[in-house]
Enzyme design. Structure first.
Site, short mmCIF file in Angstrom:
data_model
loop_
_atom_site.label_atom_id
_atom_site.label_comp_id
_atom_site.label_asym_id
_atom_site.label_seq_id
_atom_site.Cartn_x
_atom_site.Cartn_y
_atom_site.Cartn_z
N ASP A 123 -2.29 3.13 14.11
CA ASP A 123 -1.94 4.51 14.44
C ASP A 123 -1.69 4.69 15.92
OD1 ASP A 123 -4.68 5.17 15.72
OD2 ASP A 123 -5.23 4.50 13.70
N ASP A 164 -10.61 -2.39 14.83
CA ASP A 164 -10.27 -1.20 14.04
C ASP A 164 -9.54 -1.61 12.76
OD1 ASP A 164 -10.24 1.61 13.65
OD2 ASP A 164 -8.18 1.75 14.38
N GLU A 174 -17.61 14.05 7.52
CA GLU A 174 -18.88 13.35 7.32
C GLU A 174 -19.23 12.61 8.60
OE1 GLU A 174 -18.57 10.36 4.24
OE2 GLU A 174 -16.45 10.08 4.66
N GLN A 211 0.82 -1.20 0.00
CA GLN A 211 0.00 0.00 0.00
C GLN A 211 0.86 1.26 0.00
OE1 GLN A 211 -2.29 0.15 3.66
NE2 GLN A 211 -0.60 -0.75 4.78
N TYR A 264 -12.83 13.44 8.65
CA TYR A 264 -13.61 12.74 7.63
C TYR A 264 -14.59 13.69 6.94
CZ TYR A 264 -12.15 8.23 9.65
OH TYR A 264 -11.45 7.15 10.10
#
Length: 380
Positions: A198, A293, A370, A145, A368
């Site tokens: 994270d 998560d 949102e 990634q 985000y």
């Protein structure tokens, strides 16, 4: 060199007189030394392009159904004041020429294309957002990634994986929601965190004095088959570059918990979570809280996403099996607008090997831009 893209749109009550409108605008384009080329629109209104000094390129289109659009591209070095003057003159002239026929006029800020710092990222439901990003803090391409940490003046450092905004330093509401929104007592409890590379959940959980936290960090999943009966068909890869980047550049989120893989009340296992969960099931190991998560609910319910849904079901089944009868399972859902995907997830909860019930909470996650849905799940 970056390009700034300006737009000016006028929605008209009725189609305008093309000849009169174009003649009325010619003086502005001549003053700007922009050369006009008229194109055949095959009966779909008027279409012309204009090329001017400093690399300016414009498209003027008057649609036969009553929409007038003007697009202007300018190179980064073009003086913004001069561009504003051109757009102001056009808008003023059009208001005069089309007096009484304008239903709505819309002029948007410039879209900057090709800049060194990418400021545009989509929401989960496909809307484009412009962030106030001013610096690329960290960027690595692993075997699996692309990993970016970008700095936003408003949200702080932001972790972005393969173009998806994952978490910013401002996103404490996300961490609080996926841990039960402050309603749970973690003191003396056994906690399992799936994902969370994270470090934000681990950092907050440690403060609550649990007995032990086991965090199994998985950062990338690649589905290669529609079956997950044999986990070999769903390889899950560990990407330590995420942990390394967050350890250094997301310390407001993770504190110092990523500095070591073991602490007084936690252990980070950099392993594939599915074999670890299966091992916990075999050992009879149980947890008071499981916090998933790993990934959001897929945005699509299309057949090509079937393997992803099956993987979610596998994780859910294994997680519920290691959850104590009084325990709770927390996870994110997705954007509140993705009602079909969220409904499919809730249907999936009814097809698990163990009967469960659930509640959900909708939270505004700052970076985000949102509303985001979070689930609490427990055994019936």
């Amino acid at each position: 060199m970056a390009v700034r893209h300006y737009t000016l749109d006028l929605k008209l009550r009725a189609p305008a007189d093309v000849s009169a409108t174009v003649r009325g605008l010619q003086s502005i384009f001549q003053e700007q030394e922009m050369t006009e080329t008229v194109h055949d629109s095959e009966g779909h209104g008027y279409l012309a392009t204009f090329v001017g000094k400093n690399g300016r390129f414009a498209i003027l289109r008057m649609h036969s159904h009553g929409l007038l659009t003007f697009d202007l591209q300018c190179l980064e070095g073009d003086e913004e004041a001069q561009v504003d003057n051109l757009l102001n003159a056009l808008e003023k002239k059009l208001k005069t020429l089309l007096d009484g026929n304008i239903q709505r006029i819309k002029r948007l800020p410039a879209l900057v294309r090709g800049s060194d710092v990418d400021r545009y990222w989509p929401t989960a439901d496909g809307r484009l957002m412009e962030y106030d990003i001013d610096e690329v803090v960290y960027e690595k391409d692993s075997d699996y990634q692309n990993i970016k940490i970008l700095h936003s003046r408003q949200f702080g450092n932001m972790l972005i994986l393969n173009g998806d905004v994952n978490l910013a330093e401002s996103d404490q509401p996300y961490t609080e929601a996926i841990m039960g929104s402050g309603k749970e007592n973690y003191a003396g409890k056994e906690v399992l965190i799936l994902g969370g590379g994270d470090g934000g959940i681990l950092h907050e959980a440690v403060k609550l004095k649990p007995k032990m936290i086991t965090m199994v960090e998985i950062s990338f999943m690649r589905i290669t088959s529609t079956t997950v009966a044999d986990h070999q068909s769903v390889p899950v890869y560990i990407d330590e570059l995420v942990i390394n980047g967050c350890r250094k550049h997301m310390r407001k989120t993770c504190g110092n918990v990523l500095d070591n893989l073991k602490g007084d009340c936690y252990e980070i296992l950099v392993q594939d979570c599915v074999p670890v969960l299966k091992k916990f099931v075999e050992q009879g190991r149980m947890f008071d809280y499981v916090i998933n998560d790993l990934t959001a609910v897929p945005i699509s319910t299309a057949p090509e996403e079937d393997s992803t849904w099956e993987f979610l079901r596998l994780i859910l089944d294994l997680s519920i099996r290691v959850l104590r009868p009084s325990g709770k399972y927390f996870t994110q859902g997705n954007c509140a607008n993705l009602t079909d995907a969220l409904s499919e997830y809730e249907n999936l909860l009814g097809r698990l090997s163990c009967k469960v019930d659930f509640s959900k909470e909708v939270v505004c996650v700052p970076s985000y831009m949102e509303l985001w849905v979070f689930y609490t799940i427990w055994k019936k």
